[in-house]
Design an enzyme around this catalytic site. Structure first.
Site, PDB file in Angstrom:
ATOM      1  N   TYR A   1      43.443  32.218  41.953  1.00  8.33           N
ATOM      2  CA  TYR A   1      43.102  30.925  41.480  1.00  8.33           C
ATOM      3  C   TYR A   1      42.621  30.881  39.851  1.00  8.33           C
ATOM      4  O   TYR A   1      42.607  31.260  39.329  1.00  8.33           O
ATOM      5  CB  TYR A   1      41.221  30.898  42.016  1.00  8.33           C
ATOM      6  CG  TYR A   1      40.715  30.996  43.916  1.00  8.33           C
ATOM      7  CD1 TYR A   1      41.449  30.653  43.959  1.00  8.33           C
ATOM      8  CD2 TYR A   1      40.768  32.827  44.005  1.00  8.33           C
ATOM      9  CE1 TYR A   1      41.298  30.653  45.728  1.00  8.33           C
ATOM     10  CE2 TYR A   1      40.599  32.207  45.887  1.00  8.33           C
ATOM     11  CZ  TYR A   1      40.871  31.551  46.099  1.00  8.33           C
ATOM     12  OH  TYR A   1      40.344  31.571  47.541  1.00  8.33           O
TER      13      TYR A   1
ATOM     14  N   TYR B   1      44.431  38.486  47.363  1.00  9.62           N
ATOM     15  CA  TYR B   1      43.803  38.895  46.868  1.00  9.62           C
ATOM     16  C   TYR B   1      43.088  39.950  46.436  1.00  9.62           C
ATOM     17  O   TYR B   1      42.088  39.500  47.161  1.00  9.62           O
ATOM     18  CB  TYR B   1      43.205  37.994  45.755  1.00  9.62           C
ATOM     19  CG  TYR B   1      42.263  36.907  46.065  1.00  9.62           C
ATOM     20  CD1 TYR B   1      41.169  37.076  46.058  1.00  9.62           C
ATOM     21  CD2 TYR B   1      42.366  35.573  46.810  1.00  9.62           C
ATOM     22  CE1 TYR B   1      40.300  37.253  46.678  1.00  9.62           C
ATOM     23  CE2 TYR B   1      41.757  35.255  47.271  1.00  9.62           C
ATOM     24  CZ  TYR B   1      40.339  35.476  47.250  1.00  9.62           C
ATOM     25  OH  TYR B   1      39.292  34.776  47.975  1.00  9.62           O
TER      26      TYR B   1
ATOM     27  N   ARG C   1      41.705  40.485  50.653  1.00  6.20           N
ATOM     28  CA  ARG C   1      41.542  38.902  51.338  1.00  6.20           C
ATOM     29  C   ARG C   1      43.147  39.385  51.689  1.00  6.20           C
ATOM     30  O   ARG C   1      43.917  38.886  51.139  1.00  6.20           O
ATOM     31  CB  ARG C   1      40.973  38.163  50.546  1.00  6.20           C
ATOM     32  CG  ARG C   1      39.526  37.980  49.635  1.00  6.20           C
ATOM     33  CD  ARG C   1      38.439  37.794  50.942  1.00  6.20           C
ATOM     34  NE  ARG C   1      39.076  37.692  52.335  1.00  6.20           N
ATOM     35  CZ  ARG C   1      38.207  35.713  52.616  1.00  6.20           C
ATOM     36  NH1 ARG C   1      38.538  35.610  52.262  1.00  6.20           N
ATOM     37  NH2 ARG C   1      38.593  35.786  53.581  1.00  6.20           N
TER      38      ARG C   1
ATOM     39  N   HIS D   1      44.721  33.112  52.721  1.00  5.75           N
ATOM     40  CA  HIS D   1      43.943  32.013  53.268  1.00  5.75           C
ATOM     41  C   HIS D   1      44.408  30.421  52.441  1.00  5.75           C
ATOM     42  O   HIS D   1      44.151  31.092  51.486  1.00  5.75           O
ATOM     43  CB  HIS D   1      42.585  32.586  53.284  1.00  5.75           C
ATOM     44  CG  HIS D   1      42.139  32.628  52.716  1.00  5.75           C
ATOM     45  ND1 HIS D   1      42.281  33.993  51.833  1.00  5.75           N
ATOM     46  CD2 HIS D   1      40.547  31.948  51.421  1.00  5.75           C
ATOM     47  CE1 HIS D   1      40.823  34.555  50.721  1.00  5.75           C
ATOM     48  NE2 HIS D   1      40.591  33.158  50.716  1.00  5.75           N
TER      49      HIS D   1
ATOM     50  N   HIS E   1      40.840  27.688  51.578  1.00  2.00           N
ATOM     51  CA  HIS E   1      39.889  26.794  51.674  1.00  2.00           C
ATOM     52  C   HIS E   1      39.873  25.226  52.486  1.00  2.00           C
ATOM     53  O   HIS E   1      40.511  24.705  51.110  1.00  2.00           O
ATOM     54  CB  HIS E   1      38.458  26.766  50.631  1.00  2.00           C
ATOM     55  CG  HIS E   1      38.528  28.241  50.332  1.00  2.00           C
ATOM     56  ND1 HIS E   1      37.619  29.626  50.959  1.00  2.00           N
ATOM     57  CD2 HIS E   1      39.255  29.648  50.246  1.00  2.00           C
ATOM     58  CE1 HIS E   1      37.534  30.250  50.744  1.00  2.00           C
ATOM     59  NE2 HIS E   1      39.042  30.615  49.805  1.00  2.00           N
TER      60      HIS E   1
HETATM   61 FE   LIG Z   1      39.287  32.684  49.180  1.00  5.61          FE
END
Ligand SMILES: [Fe+2]
Length: 247
Positions: free
Chosen positions: A119, A158, A168, A171, A173
């Site tokens: 991110y 990640y 994770r 995905h 969000h």
């Molecule tokens: Fe996330």
């Protein structure tokens, strides 16, 4: 506020205004405190929730109009001088109410990692490279048929430190705004066939297997564009038996 909205909020028998309130339906959505998702312990409410009915101010407050959304807002691959790294994908679908009716004029916002699973955020610790051509943020307004469409990059998995070797699944969000800023729903969209899905405490905090599957997009060959991008379809259902799970 338009006259149409006022009329739709009026009780037919009494003629009085009935303002909507949105109670969390029991059973479908993940619990606010989930043992496998460690940090929920730190932030779930310790007292019973108090339901505050919306007042006229919340329901009729200012809304984002589609004139505030630029075309590049929904194309995450053209927000910089160069193209981002990774697999280009199209993610599209409809926002529907419980009767399958399209929900137009809804602000749909997304955020996601880059192709390396990172991110662009000051609290990000994952030692994957940032991509100077990718912010991972997009927004769109649903059209008259309730449709939204994003062009983006396949996000990466990640690590997240919840438990040893925790990763994770990939995905995106999603956040949806309704008639007012106080009506916000947040959820995550996953990708089909991801081997990390059975291992993910957040995905599995939804106890109902069918409801979990409603968080997984479908690979769509018709949406896929030759020589250019893979397509994934994902409809978001606001309530009812087929409702999408929200956080
Ligand atoms: Fe996330």
């Amino acid at each position: 506020m338009t006259a149409d909205v006022t009329t739709s909020l009026t009780a037919p028998d009494t003629g009085k205004l009935v303002l909507p309130s949105y109670e969390r339906p029991a059973g479908l959505h993940p619990p606010l405190d989930f043992e496998g998702y460690r940090s929920t312990k730190l932030r779930h409410p310790k007292q019973p929730l108090v339901l505050l009915p919306h007042r006229l101010t919340e329901v009729t407050g200012p809304l984002l109009g589609d004139q505030l959304i630029a075309a590049t807002d929904s194309d995450l691959t053209t927000q910089h001088d160069g193209e981002p790294q990774g697999q280009r994908i199209i993610v599209a679908g409809r926002v529907l109410d419980s009767d399958g009716r399209p929900v137009p004029d809804t602000l749909v916002e997304i955020w996601q990692t880059n192709a390396g699973g990172r991110y662009r955020h000051w609290r990000e610790h994952h030692p994957a490279p940032l991509d100077p051509n990718f912010d991972g943020i997009g927004r769109a307004i649903t059209d008259a048929a309730g449709r939204y469409r994003f062009i983006t990059i396949q996000p990466g998995a990640y690590p997240w430190g919840n438990h040893p070797n925790a990763w994770r699944p990939a995905h995106i969000h999603f956040s949806l705004f309704g008639r007012a800023f106080t009506q916000r729903l947040v959820t995550q969209m996953y990708f089909p066939g991801d081997p990390l899905l059975p291992l993910d405490p957040i995905f599995n905090s939804v106890s109902d297997a069918k409801a979990r599957q409603r968080m997984v997009a479908g690979f769509d060959m018709e949406l896929t564009q030759p020589e250019w991008a893979l397509g994934y379809t994902w409809d978001i259902v606001l309530r009812g038996r087929g409702a999408t799970v929200f956080e």
